[in-house]
Design a protein around this motif. Structure first.
Motif, short mmCIF file in Angstrom:
data_model
loop_
_atom_site.label_atom_id
_atom_site.label_comp_id
_atom_site.label_asym_id
_atom_site.label_seq_id
_atom_site.Cartn_x
_atom_site.Cartn_y
_atom_site.Cartn_z
N TRP A 57 1.07 0.03 7.22
CA TRP A 57 0.85 1.02 6.17
C TRP A 57 0.37 0.36 4.88
O TRP A 57 -0.43 0.93 4.14
CB TRP A 57 2.13 1.82 5.92
CG TRP A 57 2.46 2.76 7.04
CD1 TRP A 57 1.72 3.00 8.16
CD2 TRP A 57 3.63 3.58 7.15
NE1 TRP A 57 2.35 3.91 8.96
CE2 TRP A 57 3.53 4.29 8.37
CE3 TRP A 57 4.76 3.77 6.35
CZ2 TRP A 57 4.50 5.18 8.79
CZ3 TRP A 57 5.73 4.66 6.77
CH2 TRP A 57 5.60 5.37 7.98
N LYS A 58 0.87 -0.85 4.61
CA LYS A 58 0.35 -1.59 3.45
C LYS A 58 -1.15 -1.85 3.62
O LYS A 58 -1.92 -1.79 2.66
CB LYS A 58 1.09 -2.92 3.30
CG LYS A 58 2.50 -2.81 2.76
CD LYS A 58 3.10 -4.20 2.58
CE LYS A 58 4.53 -4.10 2.04
NZ LYS A 58 5.13 -5.45 1.87
N GLN A 59 -1.53 -2.14 4.85
CA GLN A 59 -2.93 -2.39 5.16
C GLN A 59 -3.77 -1.16 4.84
O GLN A 59 -4.83 -1.25 4.21
CB GLN A 59 -3.06 -2.76 6.63
CG GLN A 59 -4.46 -3.02 7.12
CD GLN A 59 -4.53 -2.92 8.63
OE1 GLN A 59 -4.03 -1.96 9.20
NE2 GLN A 59 -5.12 -3.91 9.26
N ARG A 60 -3.31 0.01 5.26
CA ARG A 60 -4.04 1.25 4.97
C ARG A 60 -4.14 1.48 3.46
O ARG A 60 -5.19 1.88 2.95
CB ARG A 60 -3.33 2.44 5.61
CG ARG A 60 -3.27 2.41 7.11
CD ARG A 60 -2.62 3.69 7.61
NE ARG A 60 -2.13 3.57 8.98
CZ ARG A 60 -1.54 4.55 9.63
NH1 ARG A 60 -1.35 5.71 9.05
NH2 ARG A 60 -1.13 4.37 10.87
N LEU A 61 -3.03 1.27 2.78
CA LEU A 61 -3.02 1.47 1.33
C LEU A 61 -3.98 0.51 0.64
O LEU A 61 -4.70 0.91 -0.28
CB LEU A 61 -1.60 1.30 0.79
CG LEU A 61 -1.43 1.42 -0.73
CD1 LEU A 61 -1.93 2.77 -1.23
CD2 LEU A 61 0.02 1.20 -1.12
N ALA A 62 -4.00 -0.75 1.09
CA ALA A 62 -4.91 -1.73 0.49
C ALA A 62 -6.36 -1.31 0.68
O ALA A 62 -7.19 -1.46 -0.22
CB ALA A 62 -4.68 -3.10 1.10
N LEU A 63 -6.68 -0.76 1.85
CA LEU A 63 -8.03 -0.28 2.08
C LEU A 63 -8.34 0.88 1.14
O LEU A 63 -9.42 0.95 0.55
CB LEU A 63 -8.19 0.17 3.54
CG LEU A 63 -9.57 0.74 3.91
CD1 LEU A 63 -10.66 -0.31 3.73
CD2 LEU A 63 -9.56 1.25 5.35
N GLY A 64 -7.38 1.79 0.99
CA GLY A 64 -7.58 2.92 0.08
C GLY A 64 -7.85 2.47 -1.35
O GLY A 64 -8.73 3.01 -2.03
N CYS A 65 -7.09 1.47 -1.80
CA CYS A 65 -7.30 0.94 -3.15
C CYS A 65 -8.68 0.31 -3.30
O CYS A 65 -9.30 0.36 -4.37
CB CYS A 65 -6.21 -0.08 -3.48
SG CYS A 65 -4.56 0.64 -3.69
N ALA A 66 -9.19 -0.29 -2.23
CA ALA A 66 -10.49 -0.96 -2.27
C ALA A 66 -11.66 0.02 -2.28
O ALA A 66 -12.74 -0.32 -2.76
CB ALA A 66 -10.63 -1.92 -1.09
N VAL A 67 -11.45 1.23 -1.77
CA VAL A 67 -12.57 2.16 -1.64
C VAL A 67 -12.38 3.44 -2.46
O VAL A 67 -13.16 4.37 -2.33
CB VAL A 67 -12.83 2.54 -0.16
CG1 VAL A 67 -13.11 1.30 0.67
CG2 VAL A 67 -11.65 3.32 0.43
#
Length: 248
Positions: free
Chosen positions: A141-151
């Motif tokens: 879930w951290k991975q998904r959130l990090a992607l969201g922050c990047a895009v």
């Protein structure tokens, strides 16, 4: 001919007497998933940091969407997204606070930030976790959130540096589904990975060793050219050949 969003010619980066990136040439087409492969210390992360405007090249030229990464680094940073190996999340903020922070950094106004935040929470299947502290999230879930922050600012190109390291196989598969969805919408994805099976998902890959690109092309074409069954076999074969050729 497909339009290029990245064009590097003779790109070089030295740290004192050590050459981390050694006169490399490559291009990335708009909307493609471009895989950047290499062993630790091959120069992958240094190259990404140059392309993101975070590190100045020692020599050569590199354009990202027509902008010179050396002379126009700040403009380059505004049009790209970057997800680092460590995810760059603030553990003491909630899920939505992280999204809001990065949206503010990228200059989104309140209305646009609200729309993007709610849209990403849905796309990344993080709805209901808005108030959860980031430190308490499972790694996937951290991975998904990090992607969201990047895009969150809808970049034209996103750099993903070892984005699936340490993540379980199901989360890795789900993450790659998100990558393909982004590419289908016209976002260019530049990704480094140590997982050779993930390289099969890329439109083209480059393989780097000792600061140089030793192979570049679609995975299927490279496997055929070098008579290898998998990208992992290809990677091992090319690295062995490269290092054998460099011995006195």
């Amino acid at each position: 001919m497909e339009q290029e969003i990245v064009s590097a010619r003779g790109l070089t980066r030295k740290f004192g007497a050590f050459t981390a990136v050694d006169h490399i040439d490559f291009s990335v087409r708009r909307g493609e998933i471009f895989g950047f492969l290499g062993a630790n210390g091959a120069g992958k992360t240094t190259t990404i940091r140059i392309l993101c405007g975070l590190l100045r090249p020692t020599g050569g030229t590199c354009l990202v969407d027509g902008l010179d990464v050396d002379r126009q680094a700040e403009a380059v940073k505004r049009l790209i997204g970057y997800m680092s190996q460590r995810f760059s999340l603030y553990e003491d903020l909630t899920v939505e606070e992280n999204l809001e922070f990065y949206g503010g950094v990228y200059g989104l106004n309140e209305a646009e930030l609200g729309r993007r935040k709610h849209g990403l929470l849905k796309e990344l299947e993080l709805e209901g976790l808005e108030k959860r502290m980031t430190a308490a999230l499972p790694l996937g879930w951290k991975q998904r959130l990090a992607l969201g922050c990047a895009v969150i600012h809808r970049p034209r190109m996103v750099f993903l540096d070892e984005p699936t390291g340490g993540v379980d196989p199901v989360s890795r598969r789900n993450f790659w589904a998100m990558i393909h969805a982004m590419a289908a919408e016209g976002v260019t994805v530049f990704v480094t990975t140590h997982y050779m099976d993930e390289a099969e998902y890329c439109d083209r890959i480059s393989i780097m060793d000792a600061g140089r690109i030793i192979a570049l092309g679609p995975p299927s074409k490279l496997k055929e050219r070098y008579a290898q069954a998998t990208v992992e076999d290809l990677f091992s074969h090319l690295l062995d050949s490269s290092r054998e050729g460099s011995r006195p």
